[in-house]
Design an enzyme around this catalytic site. Structure first.
Site, short mmCIF file in Angstrom:
data_model
loop_
_atom_site.label_atom_id
_atom_site.label_comp_id
_atom_site.label_asym_id
_atom_site.label_seq_id
_atom_site.Cartn_x
_atom_site.Cartn_y
_atom_site.Cartn_z
N LYS A 51 0.84 -1.21 0.00
CA LYS A 51 0.00 0.00 0.00
C LYS A 51 0.88 1.26 0.00
CE LYS A 51 -3.80 -2.41 2.24
NZ LYS A 51 -4.49 -2.76 3.48
N GLN A 95 -4.63 -1.62 9.80
CA GLN A 95 -4.51 -2.92 9.13
C GLN A 95 -5.08 -4.03 10.01
OE1 GLN A 95 -3.26 -3.42 5.92
NE2 GLN A 95 -3.93 -5.53 6.21
N ASP A 118 -10.76 2.75 4.13
CA ASP A 118 -11.06 1.32 3.94
C ASP A 118 -12.56 1.10 3.81
OD1 ASP A 118 -8.91 -0.32 3.61
OD2 ASP A 118 -8.63 -0.78 5.73
#
Ligand code: NAD
Length: 294
Positions: A51, A95, A118
């Site tokens: 990422k 994460q 997200d």
């Protein structure tokens, strides 16, 4: 025809790079993403590094914030609150998975939906359900974008989704059944949505009969060769979200070799949905910057 997620993702990255360069040339700051990682799960490390790399390639600033496994839930909540209030950060992700002693839902719920790139917070999901402006989670957004770029219409089509997870099955079903007024900035086709969607899962009876009536099948089950040729009608579109490791190789949930000759369109694994998922995070960060930060 193969739906080439790798190529489409490269095209989108080029578009984002151009947009970010134009912002900077205009004297504005670049968008900035923060990635919080807890512990040293090797898979998470790889995802986070990918990422960060993807951001760097398009000119989005990215900062990694690493915490040891023993971090308390409260300290992590404090970090979330700090990031929520930091005006230099446009979006951030925590994460997953988190260590067992931390409640993922408590952490996700604490993230400001305007910075939730997200798209996993209850606030964003709820906003999507109600057709309010929202940030959509990466994989469903990537699937929708892939369909749009290949001009595969969903209106009136029967879409069968296999899998009901919060990160893929449920949100992709919602996006495709929705009236298309909920178009995201940057989406190439506002006409996506308006499908008739059937969601299947591990308790579904006669999956084969249901799949055979589908114009579009989206498989997100994590089960190699779950979708076989006898389950697919001639000319269907098949989107394979699965990522499984079999004998050291990466395979999806579709028996690709036998399904591909029947399908009008099909995604490969790797090189289909995976690259689209990463690029969606970049799009979401740019969206947060454009809609909420400036
Ligand atoms: P999950 O693992 O949380 O759940 C799997 C779902 O599939 C469940 O809802 C279950 O009911 C259903 N299922 C399992 N076996 C089934 C069967 N035989 N018949 C019908 N339904 C069945 O789901 P997830 O987190 O969405 O992940 C699914 C797969 O997609 C995994 O392989 C994962 O690695 C992959 N994935 C890929 C990407 C990407 O970017 N390509 C992103 C997220 C997840």
């Amino acid at each position: 025809m193969i739906l080439d997620g790798k190529k489409i993702a490269a095209d989108i990255r080029a578009e984002i790079r151009e947009e970010v360069a134009a912002l900077v040339a205009d004297g504005k700051r670049a968008p900035k993403l923060a990635v919080v990682i807890v512990g040293n799960n090797p898979a998470s490390e790889t995802y986070v590094n990918n990422k960060m790399k993807a951001c760097a390639e398009v000119g989005i600033e990215a900062v990694k914030i690493a915490y040891p496994t023993e971090i308390s839930e409260q300290t992590l909540l404090n970090e979330v609150s700090r990031l929520n209030n930091d005006p230099s950060i446009d979006g951030f992700i925590v994460q997953l998975p988190l260590p067992d002693h931390i409640h993922e839902s408590a952490i996700l719920s604490a993230i400001d939906y305007r910075k939730d790139v997200d798209g996993l917070t209850p606030a964003n999901v709820g906003r999507t359900v109600q057709g309010l402006p929202s940030i959509v989670s990466a994989t469903p957004r990537g699937i929708r974008e892939l369909l749009a770029r290949y001009q595969i219409q969903t209106e009136g089509k029967h879409v069968v989704v296999i899998g009901r997870s919060n990160i893929v099955g449920k949100p992709v079903a919602l996006l495709l059944m929705q009236r298309p007024y909920l178009s995201l900035p940057g989406m190439s086709a506002a006409s996506l949505g308006d499908a008739t969607v059937t969601v299947c899962h591990s308790k579904t009876q006669d999956l084969k009969a249901i799949c055979r009536t589908a114009d579009i099948i989206i498989v997100a089950a994590g089960s190699p060769k779950l979708l076989t040729a006898d389950m697919v009608k001639e000319g269907a579109t098949v989107i394979d979200v699965g990522i499984n490791r079999v004998d050291g190789h990466l395979v999806g949930d579709v028996d690709f070799e036998n399904v591909a000759p029947k399908a009008a369109y099909i995604t490969p694994v790797p090189g289909g949905v995976g690259p689209m998922t990463i690029v969606s995070l970049l799009q979401n960060t740019l969206q947060a910057y454009n809609e909420y930060s400036r």
